[in-house]
Design a protein around this motif. Structure first.
Motif, short mmCIF file in Angstrom:
data_model
loop_
_atom_site.label_atom_id
_atom_site.label_comp_id
_atom_site.label_asym_id
_atom_site.label_seq_id
_atom_site.Cartn_x
_atom_site.Cartn_y
_atom_site.Cartn_z
N MET A 94 38.63 -39.30 29.47
CA MET A 94 38.35 -40.58 29.19
C MET A 94 40.23 -41.43 29.10
N GLU A 95 40.15 -42.63 28.56
CA GLU A 95 41.58 -43.17 29.10
C GLU A 95 42.02 -43.44 27.49
N PHE A 96 43.09 -42.65 27.24
CA PHE A 96 44.17 -43.25 26.06
C PHE A 96 44.48 -44.47 26.13
N PRO A 97 44.53 -45.48 24.98
CA PRO A 97 45.23 -46.76 25.35
C PRO A 97 46.69 -46.79 25.17
N SER A 98 46.73 -47.70 25.92
CA SER A 98 48.71 -47.65 26.07
C SER A 98 48.60 -48.82 25.18
N ARG A 99 48.41 -48.65 24.27
CA ARG A 99 48.65 -49.97 23.35
C ARG A 99 49.25 -49.72 21.66
N ARG A 100 49.48 -50.32 20.81
CA ARG A 100 49.63 -50.44 19.88
C ARG A 100 49.00 -49.63 18.96
N ILE A 101 48.66 -48.78 18.15
CA ILE A 101 47.84 -48.35 17.10
C ILE A 101 48.54 -47.95 16.02
N ILE A 102 47.49 -48.17 14.71
CA ILE A 102 47.49 -48.05 14.05
C ILE A 102 46.52 -47.69 13.01
N VAL A 103 46.94 -46.43 12.34
CA VAL A 103 44.90 -45.59 11.32
C VAL A 103 46.01 -45.21 10.26
N ASN A 104 45.00 -46.40 9.70
CA ASN A 104 44.95 -46.31 8.04
C ASN A 104 43.97 -45.70 7.14
N LEU A 105 44.95 -44.14 6.41
CA LEU A 105 44.10 -43.69 6.11
C LEU A 105 43.30 -43.76 4.29
N ALA A 106 42.57 -44.60 3.89
CA ALA A 106 41.77 -45.11 2.28
C ALA A 106 41.25 -43.67 1.87
N PRO A 107 41.41 -43.65 1.06
CA PRO A 107 42.45 -44.97 -0.02
C PRO A 107 43.55 -44.24 0.09
N ALA A 108 44.82 -44.97 0.12
CA ALA A 108 45.88 -45.01 0.57
C ALA A 108 47.14 -44.13 -0.32
N ASP A 109 46.34 -44.60 -1.82
CA ASP A 109 47.47 -44.35 -2.57
C ASP A 109 46.91 -42.22 -3.31
#
Length: 159
Positions: free
Chosen positions: A57-72
């Motif tokens: 598969m193609e890995f996107p050449s874009r802006r990737i943000i991964v948030n792991l919640a709960p953040a605290d």
């Protein structure tokens, strides 16, 4: 596009849900993981990128943000590789299905990825599956190496 994939972690022997929220958008290519991730999770960026590429598969050449919640709550280990990869593939449009949202709402993904895309086993799968069942999860997607141990818990579909 935004994707939300669920996983679970352990704090002692107690499990808790982790929402892996992934946004893939335009802009300069970049990749950030936020939400109190330890060094093993930060290193997952390279494992996930190469595993996706080596899976054809193609890995996107874009802006990737991964948030792991709960953040605290601090997250540690490599068990989030699989949900991060699934989130990126959904958010980038590589995985599409009309029923996907319903499938994801009661499914958790757990596993470390090898560079060839194989899902590796993790430690602590039994208490994770016990807690998943308590929290109403119907399906656990994990490594074949963990399937026998996880299948001890009745009422969960182990994939």
């Amino acid at each position: 596009m935004l994707a939300n994939v669920t996983s679970m972690a352990l704090h002692g022997l107690d499990g808790y849900l982790i929402q892996v929220q992934v946004d893939v958008s335009g802009g300069l290519p970049a990749w950030e993981i936020v939400g109190l991730a330890d060094i093993a999770i930060k290193e997952s960026k390279e494992r996930v990128r190469i595993a996706i590429k080596n899976s054809g598969m193609e890995f996107p050449s874009r802006r990737i943000i991964v948030n792991l919640a709960p953040a605290d709550v601090r997250k540690e280990g490599t068990f989030l590789d699989l949900p991060i990869a699934i989130g990126i593939l959904i958010a980038s449009g590589n995985i599409k299905n009309e029923c996907l949202k319903d499938f994801l709402k009661d499914t958790i993904f757990i596993g470390e990825l090898s560079l060839d895309g194989t899902v590796e086993g993790i430690n602590g799968i039994l208490p994770i599956c016990i807690e998943a069942k308590k929290q109403g999860i119907k399906r656990v997607i994990l490594s074949a190496k963990n399937a026998k141990e996880a299948s001890i818990i009745e009422g969960l579909d182990i994939l």
